[in-house]
Write a protein that holds these residues in place. Structure first.
Motif, PDB file in Angstrom:
ATOM      1  N   THR A  69       0.832  -1.213   0.000  1.00 15.57           N
ATOM      2  CA  THR A  69       0.000   0.000   0.000  1.00 15.57           C
ATOM      3  C   THR A  69       0.857   1.250   0.000  1.00 15.57           C
ATOM      4  OG1 THR A  69      -0.092  -0.103   2.421  1.00 15.57           O
ATOM      5  CG2 THR A  69      -1.875  -1.176   1.206  1.00 15.57           C
ATOM      6  N   GLY A  70       2.128   1.111   0.311  1.00 13.92           N
ATOM      7  CA  GLY A  70       3.067   2.232   0.317  1.00 13.92           C
ATOM      8  C   GLY A  70       4.402   1.756   0.853  1.00 13.92           C
ATOM      9  N   PHE A  71       5.433   2.548   0.669  1.00 14.77           N
ATOM     10  CA  PHE A  71       6.766   2.171   1.130  1.00 14.77           C
ATOM     11  C   PHE A  71       7.018   2.710   2.531  1.00 14.77           C
ATOM     12  CE2 PHE A  71       7.503   2.393  -3.573  1.00 14.77           C
ATOM     13  CZ  PHE A  71       7.721   1.033  -3.759  1.00 14.77           C
ATOM     14  N   ALA A  72       7.506   1.838   3.396  1.00 17.57           N
ATOM     15  CA  ALA A  72       7.955   2.287   4.712  1.00 17.57           C
ATOM     16  C   ALA A  72       9.308   2.993   4.561  1.00 17.57           C
ATOM     17  CB  ALA A  72       8.080   1.097   5.660  1.00 17.57           C
ATOM     18  N   THR A  73       9.665   3.792   5.561  1.00 12.91           N
ATOM     19  CA  THR A  73      10.961   4.463   5.516  1.00 12.91           C
ATOM     20  C   THR A  73      11.984   3.642   6.291  1.00 12.91           C
ATOM     21  OG1 THR A  73      10.388   5.790   7.457  1.00 12.91           O
ATOM     22  CG2 THR A  73       9.945   6.747   5.286  1.00 12.91           C
ATOM     23  N   VAL A  74      13.237   3.740   5.855  1.00 11.82           N
ATOM     24  CA  VAL A  74      14.342   3.012   6.482  1.00 11.82           C
ATOM     25  C   VAL A  74      15.440   4.016   6.806  1.00 11.82           C
ATOM     26  CG1 VAL A  74      16.128   1.268   6.154  1.00 11.82           C
ATOM     27  CG2 VAL A  74      13.832   0.875   5.259  1.00 11.82           C
ATOM     28  N   ALA A  75      15.921   3.992   8.041  1.00  8.22           N
ATOM     29  CA  ALA A  75      17.054   4.839   8.420  1.00  8.22           C
ATOM     30  C   ALA A  75      18.339   4.082   8.103  1.00  8.22           C
ATOM     31  CB  ALA A  75      16.990   5.181   9.904  1.00  8.22           C
ATOM     32  N   HIS A  76      19.191   4.675   7.272  1.00  9.13           N
ATOM     33  CA  HIS A  76      20.451   4.027   6.932  1.00  9.13           C
ATOM     34  C   HIS A  76      21.374   4.007   8.155  1.00  9.13           C
ATOM     35  CE1 HIS A  76      19.180   3.996   2.827  1.00  9.13           C
ATOM     36  NE2 HIS A  76      19.175   5.310   2.732  1.00  9.13           N
ATOM     37  N   ARG A  77      22.012   2.867   8.390  1.00  3.56           N
ATOM     38  CA  ARG A  77      22.934   2.769   9.533  1.00  3.56           C
ATOM     39  C   ARG A  77      24.087   3.755   9.380  1.00  3.56           C
ATOM     40  NH1 ARG A  77      21.418  -2.752   8.925  1.00  3.56           N
ATOM     41  NH2 ARG A  77      20.591  -3.636  10.848  1.00  3.56           N
ATOM     42  N   THR A  78      24.582   3.891   8.172  1.00  6.13           N
ATOM     43  CA  THR A  78      25.555   4.935   7.856  1.00  6.13           C
ATOM     44  C   THR A  78      24.996   5.704   6.669  1.00  6.13           C
ATOM     45  OG1 THR A  78      26.810   3.456   6.396  1.00  6.13           O
ATOM     46  CG2 THR A  78      27.518   3.609   8.682  1.00  6.13           C
ATOM     47  N   PRO A  79      25.124   7.030   6.648  1.00  5.92           N
ATOM     48  CA  PRO A  79      24.509   7.825   5.584  1.00  5.92           C
ATOM     49  C   PRO A  79      24.979   7.414   4.189  1.00  5.92           C
ATOM     50  CG  PRO A  79      25.284   9.227   7.356  1.00  5.92           C
ATOM     51  CD  PRO A  79      25.834   7.870   7.631  1.00  5.92           C
ATOM     52  N   MET A  80      24.069   7.498   3.216  1.00  5.76           N
ATOM     53  CA  MET A  80      24.423   7.290   1.814  1.00  5.76           C
ATOM     54  C   MET A  80      24.727   8.669   1.225  1.00  5.76           C
ATOM     55  SD  MET A  80      21.815   4.343   0.447  1.00  5.76           S
ATOM     56  CE  MET A  80      22.748   4.136  -1.078  1.00  5.76           C
ATOM     57  N   LEU A  81      25.994   9.028   1.246  1.00  7.22           N
ATOM     58  CA  LEU A  81      26.389  10.385   0.896  1.00  7.22           C
ATOM     59  C   LEU A  81      26.469  10.579  -0.614  1.00  7.22           C
ATOM     60  CD1 LEU A  81      29.202  10.769   3.546  1.00  7.22           C
ATOM     61  CD2 LEU A  81      26.888  11.665   3.667  1.00  7.22           C
ATOM     62  N   SER A  82      26.308  11.812  -1.025  1.00  3.72           N
ATOM     63  CA  SER A  82      26.504  12.173  -2.426  1.00  3.72           C
ATOM     64  C   SER A  82      27.989  12.442  -2.670  1.00  3.72           C
ATOM     65  CB  SER A  82      25.697  13.433  -2.760  1.00  3.72           C
ATOM     66  OG  SER A  82      24.326  13.228  -2.511  1.00  3.72           O
ATOM     67  N   LEU A  83      28.350  12.525  -3.929  1.00  3.03           N
ATOM     68  CA  LEU A  83      29.731  12.842  -4.294  1.00  3.03           C
ATOM     69  C   LEU A  83      29.811  14.265  -4.816  1.00  3.03           C
ATOM     70  CD1 LEU A  83      30.781   9.609  -6.244  1.00  3.03           C
ATOM     71  CD2 LEU A  83      31.342  10.213  -3.899  1.00  3.03           C
ATOM     72  N   ASN A  84      30.914  14.930  -4.537  1.00  2.00           N
ATOM     73  CA  ASN A  84      31.173  16.207  -5.200  1.00  2.00           C
ATOM     74  C   ASN A  84      31.505  15.940  -6.655  1.00  2.00           C
ATOM     75  OD1 ASN A  84      30.778  17.953  -3.007  1.00  2.00           O
ATOM     76  ND2 ASN A  84      32.837  17.544  -2.225  1.00  2.00           N
ATOM     77  N   ASN A  85      31.115  16.878  -7.514  1.00  2.00           N
ATOM     78  CA  ASN A  85      31.319  16.712  -8.953  1.00  2.00           C
ATOM     79  C   ASN A  85      32.446  17.600  -9.463  1.00  2.00           C
ATOM     80  OD1 ASN A  85      29.140  14.918  -9.203  1.00  2.00           O
ATOM     81  ND2 ASN A  85      27.688  16.606  -9.395  1.00  2.00           N
TER      82      ASN A  85
END
Length: 677
Positions: A69-85
C-alpha cells in the motif's frame, strides 16, 4: 518429510543460485533456458509438497509478493552520501592536491576509477549472509524500504556466496537497466500499444518503485555493487580495490571497467579512455568516479558537509540543444526561497524532453541576461539538472522582455526580502505561505520545538494536501472527525495526536521562538532571545538596535528576526497561537546549562548503540555540559563513547590511541568524575 527431499531442495537452491550468478552477474551461462526452467520447476514442486522447506533465500521466493500500500521508511545505519562533482581537469587537479595535502603524501596517491552509473542508488543489508532489507538512497539519511522489489533482481544474491563475510554487511550499489534490455522492453510496450519509457534510468527508477513487486519482477533490472556501508563483526580488506574483489567473490556484479591508477595524469587518462568507450558500454554512465584506494586513508580524509573528501565524480561534458524561453516564472520553495525558472519550448536533450530550466537567483538571470523570447543553449548539468548555458543575442527579437524580481510573494502576497550578502530572495510569510506550509508545520512540531509526538511527515502531508491545516495555529483547532477522515488514522491514534497537541500548549518561550522557524535562529539563539527579553511582547516590539544587544546576535540575524516578526501574516498566526492557549511562564529565566568540569571544552565522538541513551540524547547532554561532539575521530578527540556494534570509528580510535569509554563512564564524566586517559 524425507531427508532426501530436504537434501535435493538444498542442492537445487545452490545450483539455481549458481546459474543465476553466471547468467545475471558474469554473463556466462552454462545451461539452456529450458534446462534452467526444469530445475526451477523441480524446486517449486518440492517446496509445494513440503512447505516447511521454503526459506527466505530460496530462488522461488524472488517473485510473487502481494502489492504494497506504500513504502515504509528506512534509516540508513551509515549515511548514503553524495559525491562532489568535477567538470574540468583543473577541478580534478585541485581534488588530487587536497588529497595529497590531507594525507601528507610525498608521492602520487593510488586511486580506483570506476564508471559512474546512471541508475538508482540502493543499500542492501545482510545479516549472517542473508538479505534482510533493501532501501533507496532517499535523502541520504532515510530511504524507502523496497526489499520486496529488490528480491526480484536475480543479480542480487539472497544469500552471500563464499565465506568471510561480516555478520552485518550493508552493500551499496546501483540499480540500472542495460540498453539492450531497455530497447527490448520498449519494443514490447510498442507492440502492446502502451506508453514507452524515456530512458533507461527513468525506467529503472520507476520499475524499482512499483508498489506491486510482481511488476518489478517483469522489468530487466540489474544491480552493480560499488562499496559498503555499515559493517559489524567482520574485517574488510585494506583497499577499495580488494573490497570490490571481495564483493565479486560474495556474488555481486562489480564494474568490469574499473581501474587502479596512481596520480593525476593517470586519473585524467582513465576518464578519457572510459569516456571514449561510453557509447559502446552495455549501460549508461555519466562520468567516472575516483576513490582513494587505501581505506585507512579514506578514514583519515573524512567528510565535508554531505560528501566524502576521498572521492570525486568527474562528469562527462553534457549534451546541448537550442530552444526558446517562453516565460520566466517564480517558484517558492519550502524555505521561502524564490527561484526564477525559465519555461522553455520543449526540446530533447540528454535523453529527456526539457521544458523547464532553473535560473537559480536574480543575479544569475542578470549575469546571463536571459529574457523572455530569447533563443538559448540548454544542457543537462551533470546529465541531470536542465540549465541555460548561454543566450544567443543575435537571435533576440525586439519584443524580448527582461526579468523583474517580484516585490511580493506570488503565492501568498507577503513581502519578498533579500538579505545583505545573500543571492536568494525569500518570501517573509513563513508561518502563512502555502508554499512553505509543510516545512513550517514539520519544524513547528519537531521534538526540540513544540514536541508534538505523532505529527510526522506523512500526516503533515495529508493535512496540507487536504487543506485541513494551513498554519501552525490550525493544529490547535483540529477535531477528532477531521483526523478520522485521513488515511491510516483510527480512533486511538487520532486521540493520541490530539492529546499530544494539547500537551504542547504548555511550553517555554525559548521553544516557542525556535518553533516559529525564523531564518538564522536556531535553538541557542532562541534561548538567548528568551533570556534577554523574557517576554514575547518585548521581543515583538524590539527593533534591530535592541536585537543587536543580545549575545551572539549579529546584523544578519537581527535583520532576519525583524523581517519575520514585522510581517503582518506572521504576527497574525502568532496571535492565533496565543489565543489557542499556547503559553509559557512570562518573564521566565532561561538558565544557561551547568557545565561539567570533566566535560567542558573536551571533544567527544559517539559510535555504536548505547545501553540506555540514544546518540542524540547523549550528544545533547554532552553539549549542554560544555562538551563538543564531532562526527569523525582525530588526534584532537578526547574521548570516544562506544556502544554495541561500534564500527570504523572505534577502530580509528584504537589506531590513534584515543581513550574509549562506555556510557557509564560518560555519565560519570557528566557527574564531575574524571576519567583516566
Amino acid at each position: 518429510m524425507s531427508s532426501s527431499a530436504s537434501e535435493r531442495a538444498s542442492r537445487l537452491r545452490a545450483e539455481i543460485g549458481e546459474h543465476d550468478h553466471r547468467y545475471y552477474v558474469l554473463d556466462a551461462p552454462l545451461i539452456s533456458d529450458a534446462e534452467y526452467d526444469r530445475l526451477f520447476r523441480e524446486l517449486q514442486a518440492i517446496e509445494a509438497e513440503h512447505p516447511e522447506l521454503v526459506c527466505s533465500d530460496s530462488p522461488t521466493q524472488r517473485v510473487g509478493a502481494a502489492p504494497l500500500t506504500g513504502f515504509a521508511t528506512v534509516a540508513h545505519r551509515t549515511p548514503m552520501l553524495s559525491l562532489n562533482n568535477a567538470f574540468s581537469d583543473d577541478e580534478v587537479a585541485a581534488f588530487d592536491r587536497r588529497v595529497r595535502e590531507g594525507l601528507a603524501a610525498e608521492g602520487e596517491v593510488s586511486y580506483v576509477a570506476e564508471p559512474k552509473f546512471d541508475g538508482l542508488a540502493v543499500s542492501l543489508s545482510y545479516e549472517q549472509g542473508v538479505l534482510l532489507r533493501g532501501a533507496t538512497r532517499g535523502d541520504g539519511s532515510t530511504g524507502e524500504d523496497v526489499t520486496a522489489n529488490l528480491r526480484t533482481l536475480r543479480s542480487i544474491p539472497l544469500h552471500l556466496q563464499g565465506s568471510g563475510w561480516p555478520a552485518l554487511l550493508e552493500v551499496r550499489g546501483e540499480v540500472l537497466m542495460w540498453r539492450s534490455d531497455f530497447e527490448r522492453m520498449n519494443e514490447q510496450q510498442r507492440q502492446k500499444g502502451e506508453k514507452e519509457f524515456v530512458n533507461p534510468r527513468n525506467a529503472a527508477a520507476g520499475s524499482l518503485r512499483q508498489l506491486d513487486p510482481r511488476i518489478t519482477a517483469t522489468r530487466p533490472l540489474r544491480f552493480v555493487a560499488y562499496g559498503v556501508g555499515a559493517v559489524a563483526a567482520g574485517v574488510l580488506p585494506a583497499t577499495h580495490w580488494a573490497l570490490l574483489e571481495r564483493l565479486a567473490a560474495w556474488g555481486f556484479a562489480v564494474a568490469a571497467e574499473r581501474r587502479r591508477v596512481s596520480g593525476l595524469a593517470a586519473l585524467l587518462a582513465c576518464q578519457r579512455e572510459i569516456g571514449s568507450r561510453r557509447a559502446t558500454l552495455p549501460y549508461d554512465i555519466d562520468g567516472v568516479v575516483y576513490k582513494v584506494d587505501e581505506l585507512a586513508a579514506q578514514e583519515r580524509l573524512g567528510f565535508v558537509s554531505r560528501a566524502p573528501r576521498f572521492a570525486l565524480a568527474h562528469k562527462f561534458a553534457a549534451a546541448e540543444a537550442l530552444t526558446e524561453v517562453l516565460d520566466i516564472v517564480l517558484q517558492v520553495g519550502r524555505t521561502g526561497a524564490l527561484t526564477p525558472v525559465a519555461r522553455l519550448a520543449p526540446v530533447f536533450v540528454g535523453g529527456v524532453t526539457v521544458t523547464n530550466a532553473t535560473l537559480h537567483n536574480e543575479d544569475e538571470v542578470r549575469r546571463k541576461d536571459v529574457r523572455v523570447g530569447d533563443t538559448v543553449v540548454v544542457r543537462r548539468a551533470g546529465d541531470v539538472i536542465p540549465e541555460i548555458v548561454r543566450v544567443l543575442p543575435e537571435k533576440r527579437p525586439p519584443t524580448a522582455t527582461a526579468f523583474v524580481m517580484a516585490a511580493s510573494c506570488p503565492v501568498c502576497g507577503s513581502q519578498v526580502v533579500r538579505q545583505q550578502d545573500e543571492a536568494v530572495a525569500r518570501c517573509s510569510g513563513g508561518l502563512y505561505c502555502p508554499a512553505q506550509r509543510r516545512q513550517a508545520l514539520l519544524h513547528f512540531a519537531s521534538r526540540r520545538a513544540m514536541d508534538i509526538e505523532g505529527l510526522g511527515e506523512r500526516l503533515v502531508e495529508q493535512l496540507v494536501e487536504h487543506d485541513v491545516v494551513r498554519t501552525p495555529a490550525d493544529l490547535y483547532r483540529l477535531g477528532l472527525l477531521a483526523l478520522l477522515n485521513l488515511e491510516r488514522m483510527a480512533d486511538k491514534s487520532a486521540g493520541n495526536l490530539l492529546a499530544a497537541i494539547e500537551r504542547s500548549k504548555q511550553t517555554t518561550l525559548a521553544r516557542f521562538i525556535y518553533a516559529l522557524g525564523i531564518r538564522n535562529v536556531g535553538e541557542a539563539t532562541a534561548r538567548d532571545l528568551a533570556r534577554h527579553f523574557g517576554s514575547l511582547d518585548r521581543l515583538l516590539a524590539a527593533d534591530e538596535t535592541q536585537l543587536l544587544q543580545v549575545p551572539d546576535v549579529g546584523p544578519i540575524v537581527a535583520q532576519s528576526i525583524r523581517q519575520f516578526l514585522g510581517e503582518p501574516h506572521n504576527r497574525e498566526v502568532i496571535e492565533q497561537l496565543r489565543a489557542a492557549g499556547v503559553a509559557w511562564s512570562e518573564g521566565e529565566a532561561v538558565a544557561p546549562a551547568a557545565s561539567a568540569p570533566a566535560v567542558a571544552g573536551r571533544s567527544f565522538v559517539l559510535t555504536g548503540t548505547l545501553p540506555s541513551l540514544t546518540r542524540d540524547a547523549a550528544r545533547q547532554m554532552l553539549e549542554a555540559a560544555g562538551g563538543k561532539v564531532s562526527a569523525a575521530v582525530s588526534k584532537k578527540t578526547d574521548f570516544v563513547v562506544a556502544g554495541a556494534d561500534a564500527g570504523s570509528k572505534l577502530q580509528r580510535a584504537q589506531e590513534l590511541g584515543v581513550p574509549i569509554i562506555d556510557e557509564a563512564r560518560m555519565l560519570a564524566l557528566l557527574g564531575g568524575v574524571e576519567a583516566d586517559r
